[in-house]
Design a protein around this motif. Structure first.
Motif, mmCIF file in Angstrom:
data_model
loop_
_atom_site.group_PDB
_atom_site.id
_atom_site.type_symbol
_atom_site.label_atom_id
_atom_site.label_comp_id
_atom_site.label_asym_id
_atom_site.label_seq_id
_atom_site.Cartn_x
_atom_site.Cartn_y
_atom_site.Cartn_z
ATOM 1 N N GLN A 283 0.630 -1.245 -0.241
ATOM 2 C CA GLN A 283 0.349 0.002 -0.106
ATOM 3 C C GLN A 283 1.192 1.381 -0.199
ATOM 4 O OE1 GLN A 283 -1.542 0.626 4.629
ATOM 5 N NE2 GLN A 283 -2.173 -1.529 3.501
ATOM 6 N N THR B 934 -5.971 7.056 -0.724
ATOM 7 C CA THR B 934 -5.198 5.979 0.782
ATOM 8 C C THR B 934 -4.728 6.216 2.386
ATOM 9 O OG1 THR B 934 -3.912 5.299 -1.221
ATOM 10 C CG2 THR B 934 -2.984 4.385 0.602
ATOM 11 N N CYS B 937 -7.388 5.459 4.694
ATOM 12 C CA CYS B 937 -8.541 4.170 4.330
ATOM 13 C C CYS B 937 -7.148 3.261 5.147
ATOM 14 C CB CYS B 937 -8.062 3.303 3.692
ATOM 15 S SG CYS B 937 -9.295 3.484 1.702
ATOM 16 N N CYS B 938 -5.742 4.370 5.330
ATOM 17 C CA CYS B 938 -5.263 3.098 6.342
ATOM 18 C C CYS B 938 -5.589 3.528 7.873
ATOM 19 C CB CYS B 938 -3.629 3.179 5.909
ATOM 20 S SG CYS B 938 -2.985 2.384 4.818
ATOM 21 N N THR B 970 -8.538 0.424 0.591
ATOM 22 C CA THR B 970 -8.010 1.668 -0.494
ATOM 23 C C THR B 970 -8.031 0.972 -2.004
ATOM 24 O OG1 THR B 970 -5.774 1.080 1.028
ATOM 25 C CG2 THR B 970 -5.383 2.369 -1.017
ATOM 26 N N CYS B 974 -9.621 3.865 -4.642
ATOM 27 C CA CYS B 974 -8.733 4.431 -4.906
ATOM 28 C C CYS B 974 -9.056 4.027 -6.799
ATOM 29 C CB CYS B 974 -7.383 4.102 -4.963
ATOM 30 S SG CYS B 974 -5.965 4.870 -4.096
#
Lengths: 295, 1032
Positions: A283, B934, B937-938, B970, B974
């Motif tokens: 990621q 991203t 989400c993380c 993600t 995305c």
């Protein structure tokens, strides 16, 4: 190098047929196959010797044969109270010394109180010969058990210790690799009906194959033992936990490793090619790489 | 009947009137034509027309399987047909110079034997009642007429239809040994030869095991035989000699032939319909001289046009039992061949009809092309390959260039790929879950220990089946029957049936639930192989395997119900076990799961869809998810329904259709007991609540398992009748109603298939016996059901209706027939060695491994963990998108607007340059959205997961769950953002540094940004900055 081809294995087996379970014989074997580890050779010999004993034991385990051995032992022990007569007798009739000791002790105890001695009494006396009321028999039994490298309480003890050692080793390797797992004891308390040594909490891939569980075997994997293990353990694990890994620390016949695609992978050591789930790198990279792409 | 047709053809009756009548809804069943004193019923006219067309074309159709439409066998009162039918019907020979089969040239008669029945369908004329339904070749190699044979009468002598005695089943030419060839192994001599050429054994960097050509297909150790390494090839690398391989291939072919051909000892034969496959397996062997059809030689074009119109109306209005069967018939006409020369006898007959010189093939092709044109919308929904074959068909091109152009265009829109790859082949076990499987779930220690053994025996049996079931001479019951029955008797003493039923069903679902084409599941066949070939390649490999061992025969679109792949194991297991306790537990469980599935999908997808308009705008991504969810639910429901039907009707299965008296007794008996599932109520409820798109396909699977008497029981009769009415009223494809085209097409297709299978009575379609008990209630308008959502795509259509692949086969056979002299259907396959692709493949296999690991992780965790992860990922991903829209995108648009205003305000501004520069800047900034999403989400995923998972979850499991959630969230965010904000060019690879975004792409980007923010639909493509200006 501990993964042997069937041809190599057969060559070793051919040699073991001439040998007896003595230290001298082990030395011969080692010298003959210097490229193989001592443990592998010993394990193969032990398995072969056990097969041979299984085939021939019935010949010895007949009342009149036992009686003749016992009478010979009595007369010879009387003649030479300090000599290892029982060990010599065992070698002469081609029986494992430890088993000979067991037969004779069994017969001795029957003569003492008439009835059949209990297994536990017998076992404890074999383990601790000083418990045997007859001094001469005690020393003979002792000589037999320490001179047998395939049978007897000492061998059992050693095998158990080696097995345990390798389980510990496996656990340490897993911890080293940061792989968390549940061990057998844990699984039993949770009520599992069949329990491999290790269940990984998060599966990994070894050489491209998914591994959920690991079973450690401190022995050589030959056809017979592998088949038994498959039926009694490995497939059962697969049936409950999916694909897994078996480590035969003392090697195995390479051809047996043919169920990889069906979920049973064989190794002779802790694997080096382990792939884990690697989210972090993924990621972090993906948006970055997209950024790069546009440039 | 015939009088009406004749009057139409001679233009005494206006075609429009008849077409209107056909189109009118069910109430106006009768058509009265006063001038002629005719009264015609729809249910009589339609079968008459279908049979008329088949009869007319019977001679031209010397290839492909018979396509008899199911027409009733009940004799009709002669008065209804208005008299002089016979004469009229035989007078006009539109396609064929002679229709009396006996007059065929002797050479073609033998080959035509199978086709004769096409012409034997004449319905009404009293002196021509020799209707015999489709003749299915059954497993014993004999011929049985499923339609009953009243009224053979004198026509038998006249027409001399082939009787059992006449058929020479050992004649390879007549009955080529297709996979299902009903003949003994002796007849399995391959007619088409594939000569494998040796593949170089020395291939650098590739292990012998990845070379599929070195592995015999009979290798037992894996379901995907041919991919798994041989024990021997691991070390030596010495592959089998070519000769051996060919021997193995031969064996395999023989085995397949036996499997299908040999009768099973079981008396339950008819419920194992794989064995009764209607494979006439025709091979196309074009005669040396065939006539090339030419538009200029078409005769009777006026009459043909009329027929086209009538026929098309019947198809469009769902008046035919099976629209795809009709389409298949049309394609057979398109690809028909006729001998160039006629012998004297025929010549004279032709002369007698005063139509000598008619080249039937011209008319056939003309008719076919016209119908295809007329039914273009339907045709356009076929798969790409079929469309291409049609477009490239020289006859289509010469008869209608317009149709060819349409077909060429349609190819681009078609997405369906005919994947014959069944599910992934690596079997997964059902995980042991302490919650349901440990000691506390059993009544005694003994029961617990017995079940421990039973689980192991079950898998042992499964593995053995996998290894050996394709071996010649292997028999399920002989090999495994006793072990299974032993297991059952132990189970009975321990009372473990419910536990075993659960294991059985879970394993069934695991192994048989639909083809997972995108192979995201953890059970990949072989990582190496997949890495080398990719999923696509693997599918091709599978097809290659099939082609090597099983020559394709064109079977036609009416294959009987079957249990493909692993389903066969589960069916055979149940038959071998024949354990009533187990069956009862399975039934209970199947019913419950089915009804739950039926409910579940009502609640989740549509609810969210309906509210979505306001709430969320992520249409594309969401729709895709909905479709996937739906397709997964549908395929599961179909599987369960088939097995529920199988188990429920198992006690009543008979190999032969019982006599009417036995049937009546059985009906009286069985009508007293309650059926396992109230299918009537389920169907009615489903129509009312508009989720027929889910219910009908699984009901069809359930009903396809009916025994011969079943359809006559009130509950099933009513259901069948309701389905029939439903099809005619609600599923008419051309009418644009609330239901989507592909939804309707799927239902029409599965229903058509159902009405065509042997156990469904032939008279169901054209009588009112079934429909009089049925009612189709109007659906509740207030309920927004599944039916109005485009849930079905071509992929799903083809998965549920594999028989649609027959069109492709037929057309391909025509192509190869017209080019290759040998006339084989399939091109020769010359195996060549595969090259191991370099880095991309390695990379792909790494990615694949990660996906597999993720799936494997869930495998041994409680199911709730997976549900939680997926739910959180979906919500967090969605929130990330909303957040981006509210913050970054908003800001970007504002900035763009300002720049635009400033730029336009400044002197000597160049709008187009200005546009470019703004676009470039915004685009760069837009990419920022991905990074930010991203991060979002993380950050959010772990929080949610930590709260939702049990407190006792181990740290590693927790961390892994968090990571997977992050990744999924993600990915969702995305993919939406890159599709909707940053335009197309970012997500689509491969790219080089030089490949800079073009102006129009940037423009699109700006539009998207604007749309996203303003939520306004911009229909037209903006071309200038001015328009951009207008948006804001």
């Amino acid at each position: 190098m501990m993964r042997l081809s069937r041809a190599e294995y057969k060559e070793i087996v051919r040699w073991t047929e001439k040998l007896r379970p003595t230290r001298r014989c082990m030395k011969i074997l080692k010298d003959k196959f210097p490229s193989h580890s001592q443990s592998t050779l010993l394990s193969i010999f032990s398995l072969e010797y056990q097969k041979w004993i299984k085939r021939t034991f019935s010949r010895h385990h007949v009342p009149d044969v036992i009686e003749s051995y016992y009478q010979r032992y009595l007369s010879e022990a009387k003649a030479q109270p300090t000599a290892p007569v029982l060990l010599e007798l065992a070698n002469e009739v081609d029986l494992s010394p430890a088993l000979m000791a067991r037969i004779i002790l069994d017969r001795f105890l029957q003569g003492q109180d008439g009835g059949m001695p209990s297994k536990s009494v017998l076992n404890s006396m074999l383990k601790e010969p000083s418990l045997i009321p007859d001094q001469i028999l005690a020393s003979n039994v002792y000589q037999c058990t320490i001179n047998d490298c395939c049978y007897g309480p000492l061998v059992d003890c050693i095998k158990h210790a080696i097995g345990h050692e390798h389980e510990v080793l496996l656990r340490e390797k897993l911890k080293e690799k940061n792989l968390s797992f549940l061990d057998e004891n844990h699984l039993r308390t949770m009520g599992y009906d069949k329990t491999p040594d290790i269940i990984l909490e998060v599966p990994v891939a070894v050489e491209g194959h998914i591994v959920h569980w690991i079973e450690s075997k401190a022995s050589f994997g030959d056809d017979q033992s592998h088949q038994t293990y498959l039926n009694e353990q490995f497939w059962s694990y697969w049936n409950r936990f999916g694909p897994g890994l078996v480590i035969y620390w003392y090697g195995f016949i390479g051809e047996l490793d043919c169920q990889r695609d069906r979920g049973i992978l064989l190794k002779d050591c802790f694997p080096t090619d382990i792939v884990t789930l690697c989210h972090a790198t993924q990621q972090d990279r993906s948006p970055e790489s997209q950024n790069k792409d546009k440039e | 009947m015939a009088a009406l047709l004749e009057s139409l053809l001679s233009q005494k009756v206006d075609i429009i009137k008849v077409v209107e009548w056909l189109k009118s809804a069910g109430d106006e069943d009768k058509l009265s034509i006063s001038e002629l004193g005719l009264t015609v019923h729809k249910e009589e006219f339609v079968p008459f027309l279908l049979n008329f067309l088949r009869e007319q074309s019977s001679q031209a159709l010397t290839h492909g399987p018979a396509t008899p439409a199911k027409t009733p066998s009940r004799p009709r009162p002669a008065s209804a047909s208005g008299g002089n039918g016979t004469r009229a019907a035989s007078r006009v020979q539109l396609f064929s110079p002679s229709f009396v089969p006996a007059s065929r040239p002797s050479g073609s008669e033998r080959r035509g034997g199978q086709r004769i029945m096409l012409g034997d369908y004449m319905v009404s004329p009293p002196d021509f009642q020799h209707r015999r339904g489709g003749h299915y070749i059954d497993e014993t190699g004999g011929r049985r007429s499923v339609r009953g044979g009243e009224g053979y009468g004198r026509i038998i002598e006249q027409v001399s239809p082939p009787s059992v005695g006449q058929l020479n089943f050992n004649n390879l030419e007549e009955f080529p040994p297709v996979g299902s060839s009903p003949i003994s192994p002796a007849a399995s001599k391959p007619t088409r030869r594939i000569n494998p050429t040796p593949v170089s054994a020395e291939r650098p960097r590739s292990k012998p095991k990845t070379c599929f050509t070195s592995t015999p297909f009979s290798k037992p150790s894996s379901p995907l035989s041919g991919v798994v390494p041989l024990e021997g090839s691991m070390t030596g690398g010495s592959s089998l000699s070519l000769q051996e391989e060919r021997e193995l291939l031969k064996k395999e072919k023989t085995k397949r032939a036996q499997q299908v051909g040999s009768p099973q000892p079981s008396s339950l034969e008819p419920c194992t319909p794989t064995k009764t496959v209607l494979k006439t397996g025709s091979k196309v062997t074009p005669e040396q001289q065939t006539t090339c059809p030419e538009p200029s030689k078409v005769t009777f074009s006026l009459e043909l046009d009329l027929l086209v119109e009538l026929y098309s109306t019947c198809i469009s209005e769902n008046l035919v039992p099976n629209i795809f069967l009709e389409l298949f018939f049309v394609m057979q006409l398109l690809t028909s061949r006729s001998p160039h020369t006629h012998d004297d006898e025929q010549e004279s007959l032709c002369a007698a009809h005063s139509h000598s010189g008619v080249q039937p093939v011209h008319n056939c092709v003309y008719f076919a092309v016209k119908v295809l044109e007329n039914q273009f919308q339907l045709v356009a929904h076929l798969d790409k390959c079929t469309l291409r074959l049609l477009a490239e068909n020289e006859r289509v091109a010469s008869f209608s260039p317009h149709l060819r152009d349409l077909l060429t265009q349609a190819q681009d829109k078609s997405t369906a790929k005919v994947t014959e790859l069944y599910l992934s082949t690596f079997i997964h076990s059902v995980p042991f879950q302490p919650d349901t499987d440990n000691r506390s779930n059993f009544s005694s220690d003994k029961a617990f220990h017995i079940f421990k053994k039973q689980r192991d025996i079950f898998y042992e049996v499964l593995r053995e089946w996998e290894d050996f079931h394709k071996e010649p001479g292997w028999n399920f019951d002989t090999a495994l029957g006793n072990r299974i029955r032993g297991m059952m008797s132990q189970m009975t003493s321990a009372g473990n049936h419910s536990h075993f039923a659960r294991l059985f069903l879970k394993q069934l679902i695991q192994m048989c639930k639909g083809p997972r084409v995108n192979s995201t599941s953890g059970d990949a066949p072989d990582a190496d192989l997949l890495g080398m070939l990719g999923a696509e390649g693997l599918g091709r490999l599978k097809r290659l395997e099939e082609r090597l061992i099983q020559p394709h025969g064109v079977v036609g679109p009416c294959s009987p119900p079957s249990f493909p792949g692993y389903q066969e194991f589960f069916r055979d297991f149940l038959q071998a076990a024949s354990c009533c306790q187990l069956n009862q537990h399975l039934q209970d469980s199947l019913c419950q799961q089915l009804l739950q599935l039926d409910e579940v999908s009502i609640l989740s997808p549509p609810a969210s869809i309906c509210e979505r308009d306001k709430e969320e705008e992520e249409e594309d991504g969401d729709m895709e998810q909905q479709k996937q969810r739906f397709s997964s639910v549908l395929l599961l429901a179909r599987l369960l329904a088939k097995f529920l039907g199988f188990i429920s009707f198992l006690p009543y299965q008979t190999s032969e259709k019982p006599s009417r008296e036995i049937q009546d007794t059985a009906i009286a008996l069985r009508s007293k007991s309650v059926p396992v599932l109230d299918v009537c109520a389920v169907l009615r409820n489903s129509i009312r609540r508009r989720h027929t798109i889910l219910t009908v396909p699984w009901l069809v699977e359930f009903l396809s398992m009916l025994d011969f008497i079943g359809p006559r029981l009130l509950c099933y009769r009513t259901t069948l009748g309701t389905l029939l009415l439903f099809a005619c009223r609600k599923l008419v494809l051309d009418r644009c109603e609330e239901m989507c085209y592909l939804n309707k097409l799927l239902m029409v297709s599965v229903l058509g298939w159902l009405f065509q299978i042997p156990v469904i009575p032939e008279d169901i379609f054209f009588t009112s016996e079934f429909t009089e008990v049925a009612k189709v209630e109007e659906s509740d308008i207030n309920v927004a059901g599944l039916d109005c959502i485009p849930l079905v795509d071509q992929q799903l259509l083809y998965t549920c209706c594999p028989f649609l692949g027959e069109f492709r086969k037929l057309l391909a056979a025509f192509v190869s027939g017209s080019t290759a002299k040998s006339g084989g259907i399939i091109r020769k396959i010359t195996p060549t060695s595969a090259e191991l692709k370099d880095t991309p493949a390695a990379h792909r296999s790494q990615q694949k491994l990660q996906v597999d690991l993720e799936q494997a992780f869930f495998h041994n965790q409680p199911p709730s963990l997976r549900r939680t992860v997926e739910f959180v990922a979906e919500r967090v991903g969605s929130n990330a998108v909303k957040h981006m829209k509210a913050t970054l995108v908003n800001e970007l648009v504002g900035r763009g607007e300002k720049m635009l205003r400033d730029g336009l305000g400044s002197p000597n501004s160049n709008p187009s340059k200005l546009n470019d520069s703004i676009c470039a800047q915004l685009c760069d900034a837009g990419l920022e959205a991905l990074a930010r999403a991203t991060r979002f989400c993380c950050e959010k995923s772990p929080e949610a997961i930590r709260i939702l998972l049990p407190h006792e979850t181990s740290p590693t499991v927790l961390a892994t769950s968090e990571n997977i959630t992050k990744r999924l969230a993600t990915e969702k965010a995305c993919s939406w953002l890159s599709a909707n904000i940053t335009g197309n060019y970012i997500a689509v690879g491969p790219r080089t540094d030089k490949e800079l975004p073009t102006g129009s792409q940037l423009l699109t980007l700006l539009q998207k940004v604007g749309e996203t923010l303003s939520c306004r639909k911009v229909r037209q493509r903006e071309t200038s900055v001015i328009k951009l200006h207008r948006i804001y």
